[in-house]
Enzyme design. Structure first.
Site, PDB file in Angstrom:
ATOM      1  N   CYS A   1       0.908  -4.897  -6.004  1.00 26.72           N
ATOM      2  CA  CYS A   1       1.559  -3.906  -5.149  1.00 26.72           C
ATOM      3  C   CYS A   1       3.070  -4.156  -5.134  1.00 26.72           C
ATOM      4  CB  CYS A   1       0.934  -3.912  -3.754  1.00 26.72           C
ATOM      5  SG  CYS A   1       1.133  -2.337  -2.922  1.00 26.72           S
TER       6      CYS A   1
ATOM      7  N   HIS B   1      -4.599  -2.988  -4.822  1.00 27.15           N
ATOM      8  CA  HIS B   1      -4.970  -4.314  -4.320  1.00 27.15           C
ATOM      9  C   HIS B   1      -6.351  -4.701  -4.833  1.00 27.15           C
ATOM     10  CE1 HIS B   1      -1.685  -5.039  -1.469  1.00 27.15           C
ATOM     11  NE2 HIS B   1      -1.647  -3.729  -1.387  1.00 27.15           N
TER      12      HIS B   1
ATOM     13  N   GLU C   1      -7.737  -7.489  -4.942  1.00 29.04           N
ATOM     14  CA  GLU C   1      -8.376  -8.580  -4.194  1.00 29.04           C
ATOM     15  C   GLU C   1      -9.436  -8.092  -3.214  1.00 29.04           C
ATOM     16  OE1 GLU C   1      -5.239  -7.570  -3.928  1.00 29.04           O
ATOM     17  OE2 GLU C   1      -4.419  -7.791  -1.898  1.00 29.04           O
TER      18      GLU C   1
HETATM   19  N1  GLN Z   1       6.239  -2.260   0.558  1.00 31.20           N
HETATM   20  C1  GLN Z   1       5.668  -1.670  -0.601  1.00 31.20           C
HETATM   21  C2  GLN Z   1       5.251  -0.233  -0.362  1.00 31.20           C
HETATM   22  O1  GLN Z   1       5.096   0.171   0.755  1.00 31.20           O
HETATM   23  C3  GLN Z   1       4.484  -2.490  -1.125  1.00 31.20           C
HETATM   24  C4  GLN Z   1       3.325  -2.510  -0.179  1.00 31.20           C
HETATM   25  C5  GLN Z   1       2.317  -3.578  -0.514  1.00 31.20           C
HETATM   26  O2  GLN Z   1       2.621  -4.504  -1.239  1.00 31.20           O
HETATM   27  N2  GLN Z   1       1.132  -3.480   0.046  1.00 31.20           N
HETATM   28  O3  GLN Z   1       5.077   0.511  -1.299  1.00 31.20           O
END
Ligand code: GLN
Length: 554
Positions: free
Chosen positions: A383, A520, A522
């Protein structure tokens, strides 16, 4: 007919109620029952999405896009039933629903009160979570009530489940209470008094536990269990000792050996095949007998609190189990990473930049991504970690000096990461973010599918389609994709619907293993199968370690 097990906690929090509930669920599942778990959180936030990881630990995301308590992650890792929005609710959600009904006039002019309106709403939510009245109805719903008995906030929940147990009937609901038995070093004794008091508190509100799970740093001797039984009116075989375990996967066996599942099945009149915990035993054996090890540097912000990356830690360990390897995770505070210090990362077998929000530590994460890229160290960016890798590549390989995300620099020269409505702006100017935008409601959340480009590492890992869960707002800016690709960055997956960048990587000729993912992964890893992306990453880390050790001995 669905039966209920209510799991409450006493004395202090953080005793592992979630693991205990999930372990009981796992044993019942091994007896052939269809089980689900529901988490009730007594705080007023509508969901934990807006809470700091420092406060709350990880926010777990379900397939249907709910931002939930991290206990739901344990639930999905322990049982096969998948969690949904309806498996976790808070006081905030209950009140929101009650107030909406009140405004609509659903209460027909009555005075709206905690009892019965709030408590009825809680019962309806619990029944919905258990799938009652649908094809998904379970045999047993294990309902974990957050917080500890005696909290003002918990009271409506306890009253609601007391009423629900009464309506369900004596053989359709059981109560399990998790308590703490401290070891007092000065006296050389385990003390049962806090347990006596917390059960008194339960009985005051009309709940008599059927079983007590007594947490202590050591097994509780029989005479102490006898005493607890006498003072709490819980049968002797219902007083179960739960000592500190070096791996959570030992807990199902610990509870089963002391007869917890048998007690619950007798109480609920469930006649099933015997429990079979063979796969848990094999898992524990694997965890205790690794044949190799790797050490990963995790460059993040919430390094003081390992709960912030709960699912990620688990996913890395699951992949280790798959390779018979112990995975050590070392947190590196990204604020300490500068061009001068980043060389310290050379001693790791792989580098990981996890998800995160906000500007702090960003430049250090960019340094980590650069170091991994330039030194052939396996890199996984999740992310924010993908966004960081993209910014790094833009700055140092695509000639886009000052490239950044509008999250960190709203007016920067090259917003390679930005909100969709910013990068879609027709005249090319960057729109200001709406300062009043609802932080709880603007994320890309939940499960989405992407097409994977043939011939890439991503394709080797996932095949033609990848379906993973999301929790983020910013995206790789379409306007810069061509430039980045010309400079050598491979975009290996794009979403089927909105054509957004989902995975980036470096070609194998340039780097052995360098992958960034906007999702994500995970959240979908389990100890049973591991997860293909993490399995591939740990494999690369093992190879890098071998090569590294060879070079240092040569
Ligand atoms: N801050 C980034 C976004 O909002 C990444 C978010 C995250 O890593 N879950 O896109």
């Amino acid at each position: 007919m669905t039966k209920f097990v209510f799991v409450t906690g006493g004395v202090v929090s953080s005793l592992g109620k979630g693991i205990a509930a999930a372990s009981l669920a796992a044993i019942l599942e091994s007896r052939g029952l269809k089980v689900t778990l529901i988490k009730l959180d007594p705080y007023l936030n509508v969901d934990p999405g807006t809470m700091s990881p420092f406060q709350h630990g990880e926010v777990f995301v379900t397939d249907d896009g709910a931002e939930t308590d991290l206990d739901l992650g344990h639930y999905e890792r322990f049982i096969t039933t998948r969690m949904k929005k309806s498996n976790n609710f808070t006081t905030g959600q209950i009140y929101k629903s009650v107030l909406e009904k009140e405004r609509r006039g659903d209460y027909l002019g009555k005075t709206v009160q905690v009892i019965p309106h709030v408590t009825n709403e809680i019962q309806d939510f619990v029944k919905r979570g258990a799938g009652i009245g649908t094809d998904d109805a379970v045999d047993v719903a294990i309902v974990e009530i957050g917080g500890t008995v005696g909290d003002i906030e918990s009271l409506p929940f306890l009253e609601a489940v007391r009423q629900l147990s009464l309506k369900a009937g004596p053989n359709n609901a059981a109560f399990v209470h998790l308590t703490y038995v401290p070891w007092i070093a000065a006296a050389g004794e385990l003390k049962t008094k806090p347990t006596q008091h917390t059960v008194q508190k339960m009985r005051e509100i009309g709940i008599q536990p059927d079983a007590l799970l007594c947490r202590a740093d050591r097994p509780i001797p029989d005479d102490e269990r006898e005493k607890i039984s006498l003072f709490t009116n819980v049968a002797r075989h219902g007083v179960i000792s739960v000592w500190d375990a070096d791996t959570i996967y030992k807990v199902p066996r610990m509870l089963h050996e002391q007869g917890l599942d048998e007690l619950i099945c007798m109480k609920l009149q469930l006649f099933t095949r015997p429990a079979n915990l063979g796969r848990w035993d094999r898992l524990v054996h694997e965890v205790e007998h690794p044949k190799a090890e790797v050490t990963i540097a995790m460059a993040g912000k919430y390094t003081e609190l390992s709960d912030s990356y709960k699912s990620l830690n688990e996913a890395l360990r699951h992949a280790g189990i798959h390779h018979h390897a112990k995975v050590n995770i070392e947190y590196v505070d990204s604020e300490t990473l500068t061009p001068g210090t980043v060389g310290d990362l050379a001693r790791y077998d792989a580098i990981l930049v996890p998800g995160g929000f906000g500007k702090r530590g960003i430049e250090g994460k960019i340094e980590a991504a650069r170091y991994a890229r330039e030194h052939g160290i396996p890199y996984l960016g999740i992310c924010l970690g993908m966004q960081v890798a993209t910014i790094e590549y833009a700055r140092h390989k695509a000639g886009l000096a000052g490239a950044n995300s509008t999250e960190f620099e709203p007016e920067g020269p090259h917003p390679v990461i930005a909100l969709i409505d910013e990068w879609q702006d027709a005249d090319g100017s960057i729109q200001k973010r709406d300062a009043n935008s609802d932080l709880g409601g603007t994320m890309r959340l939940g499960s989405q599918s992407s097409d994977v480009k043939p011939g890439t590492l991503a394709h080797e890992i996932y095949g033609p389609v990848v379906t993973e869960r999301h929790r983020h707002r910013y995206e790789a800016n379409e306007k810069y994709l061509q430039r980045l690709q010309e400079a050598g960055l491979v975009i290996s997956a794009i979403t089927q619907r909105e054509k957004l960048t989902e995975m980036v990587e470096l070609p194998r000729e340039v780097h052995p293993w360098y992958v960034g993912v906007q999702f994500h992964p995970e959240f979908k890893s389990t100890p049973w199968d591991g997860h293909p992306l993490f399995i591939s990453y740990i494999d690369a880390a093992l190879k890098h370690r071998q090569q590294r050790l060879k070079e240092t001995t040569a």
